[in-house]
Design a protein around this motif. Structure first.
Motif, short mmCIF file in Angstrom:
data_model
loop_
_atom_site.label_atom_id
_atom_site.label_comp_id
_atom_site.label_asym_id
_atom_site.label_seq_id
_atom_site.Cartn_x
_atom_site.Cartn_y
_atom_site.Cartn_z
N VAL A 171 -1.32 6.99 13.42
CA VAL A 171 -1.41 6.56 12.02
C VAL A 171 -0.42 5.43 11.76
CG1 VAL A 171 -1.02 7.29 9.62
CG2 VAL A 171 -2.36 8.73 11.16
N ALA A 172 0.79 5.54 12.29
CA ALA A 172 1.78 4.46 12.13
C ALA A 172 1.26 3.16 12.73
CB ALA A 172 3.10 4.86 12.78
N ALA A 173 0.65 3.25 13.91
CA ALA A 173 0.11 2.04 14.55
C ALA A 173 -1.03 1.45 13.72
CB ALA A 173 -0.38 2.38 15.96
N LEU A 174 -1.86 2.29 13.13
CA LEU A 174 -2.94 1.76 12.28
C LEU A 174 -2.38 1.13 11.01
CD1 LEU A 174 -5.64 4.55 12.76
CD2 LEU A 174 -5.67 2.21 13.67
N HIS A 175 -1.32 1.72 10.46
CA HIS A 175 -0.66 1.08 9.31
C HIS A 175 -0.12 -0.28 9.73
CE1 HIS A 175 -0.71 3.88 5.95
NE2 HIS A 175 -0.43 4.88 6.78
N ASP A 192 0.00 -6.87 17.11
CA ASP A 192 -0.87 -5.75 16.74
C ASP A 192 -1.58 -5.17 17.97
OD1 ASP A 192 -0.87 -5.87 13.59
OD2 ASP A 192 -1.07 -7.93 14.31
N VAL A 193 -2.03 -6.06 18.84
CA VAL A 193 -2.70 -5.62 20.07
C VAL A 193 -1.72 -4.81 20.92
CG1 VAL A 193 -3.70 -6.41 22.26
CG2 VAL A 193 -4.44 -7.45 20.11
N ALA A 194 -0.48 -5.27 21.05
CA ALA A 194 0.51 -4.55 21.85
C ALA A 194 0.76 -3.15 21.28
CB ALA A 194 1.82 -5.34 21.92
N VAL A 195 0.92 -3.06 19.95
CA VAL A 195 1.16 -1.76 19.32
C VAL A 195 -0.07 -0.86 19.47
CG1 VAL A 195 1.54 -0.62 17.08
CG2 VAL A 195 2.95 -2.57 17.76
N MET A 196 -1.27 -1.41 19.31
CA MET A 196 -2.49 -0.59 19.43
C MET A 196 -2.71 -0.13 20.87
SD MET A 196 -3.48 0.06 16.47
CE MET A 196 -4.84 1.05 17.08
N ARG A 197 -2.36 -0.96 21.85
CA ARG A 197 -2.46 -0.50 23.25
C ARG A 197 -1.54 0.68 23.48
NH1 ARG A 197 -2.83 -6.34 26.25
NH2 ARG A 197 -5.07 -6.56 25.96
N TRP A 198 -0.33 0.60 22.94
CA TRP A 198 0.61 1.70 23.05
C TRP A 198 0.05 2.95 22.35
CZ3 TRP A 198 3.16 3.82 18.76
CH2 TRP A 198 4.11 4.81 19.07
N GLN A 246 8.99 0.51 11.81
CA GLN A 246 9.70 1.66 11.24
C GLN A 246 9.18 1.96 9.83
OE1 GLN A 246 11.80 3.76 12.94
NE2 GLN A 246 10.99 2.50 14.61
N ARG A 247 8.90 0.92 9.05
CA ARG A 247 8.29 1.10 7.73
C ARG A 247 6.94 1.80 7.86
NH1 ARG A 247 8.29 -3.99 6.41
NH2 ARG A 247 6.12 -4.35 6.93
N CYS A 248 6.16 1.43 8.86
CA CYS A 248 4.85 2.05 9.09
C CYS A 248 4.99 3.50 9.53
CB CYS A 248 4.05 1.23 10.10
SG CYS A 248 3.58 -0.40 9.46
N ARG A 249 6.03 3.81 10.30
CA ARG A 249 6.28 5.21 10.69
C ARG A 249 6.60 6.06 9.47
NH1 ARG A 249 9.19 6.40 16.34
NH2 ARG A 249 8.52 8.45 15.67
N LEU A 290 -8.35 4.16 7.18
CA LEU A 290 -9.45 3.83 8.09
C LEU A 290 -10.35 2.75 7.50
CD1 LEU A 290 -10.40 7.36 9.49
CD2 LEU A 290 -9.02 5.55 10.58
N GLU A 291 -10.56 2.77 6.19
CA GLU A 291 -11.35 1.71 5.54
C GLU A 291 -10.64 0.36 5.65
OE1 GLU A 291 -12.12 3.01 1.52
OE2 GLU A 291 -13.21 4.79 2.24
N LYS A 292 -9.32 0.35 5.47
CA LYS A 292 -8.55 -0.90 5.61
C LYS A 292 -8.63 -1.43 7.03
CE LYS A 292 -5.24 0.21 1.99
NZ LYS A 292 -3.87 0.66 1.71
#
Length: 135
Positions: A93-97, A117-123, A19-22, A39-41
């Motif tokens: 963007v939230a998922a990348l954060h 992180d993998v689960a969120v990035m798959r989503w 939620q913080r990332c959103r 993107l650099e991070k």
């Protein structure tokens, strides 16, 4: 909860860290400099296992980054995007954060700190592809 298995996706997406990332995504989604910095991070981020490569399991970090790159191009080129594309981009963007957040559900410095992180990035990859709604 085992550190080998992430919490269910719905719990990850409702977690305070996501939620913080959103909120951060909503704040930065129309700022090309902030998006470029993100993107650099992402490119430099390492986990307890070292860098997290794209996997055959479908996280496709490159797809998420390409969505953000295209959004940056739209912002800097003055192109108007549609609301659904903007919503999808904010979720990516939230998922990348989340991916680069060291204080997420499973801390990234742990050997299995990448599983959430993998689960969120798959989503996020599914969101980017339009396979799930941008809610």
């Amino acid at each position: 909860m085992s550190l080998e298995t992430p919490p269910p996706l719905d719990k990850l997406l409702m977690s305070p860290p996501f939620q913080r990332c959103r909120h951060e995504a909503a704040r930065t989604a129309n700022d090309p400099a902030a998006l470029s910095s993100l993107l650099e991070k992402v490119a430099a981020h390492e986990f307890g296992i070292g860098p997290l490569p794209d996997t055959q399991g479908g996280i496709d970090i490159d797809i998420a980054c390409a969505v953000v790159d295209a959004h940056i191009a739209d912002l800097t080129g003055g192109t108007t995007t549609n609301p659904v594309a903007d919503a999808r981009c904010r979720l990516v963007v939230a998922a990348l954060h989340y991916l680069v957040d060291m204080n997420d559900v499973i801390p990234d410095n742990l050997p299995s700190g990448h599983v959430d992180d993998v689960a969120v990035m798959r989503w996020a990859t599914r969101v980017a592809r339009g396979e799930v709604p941008a809610e």
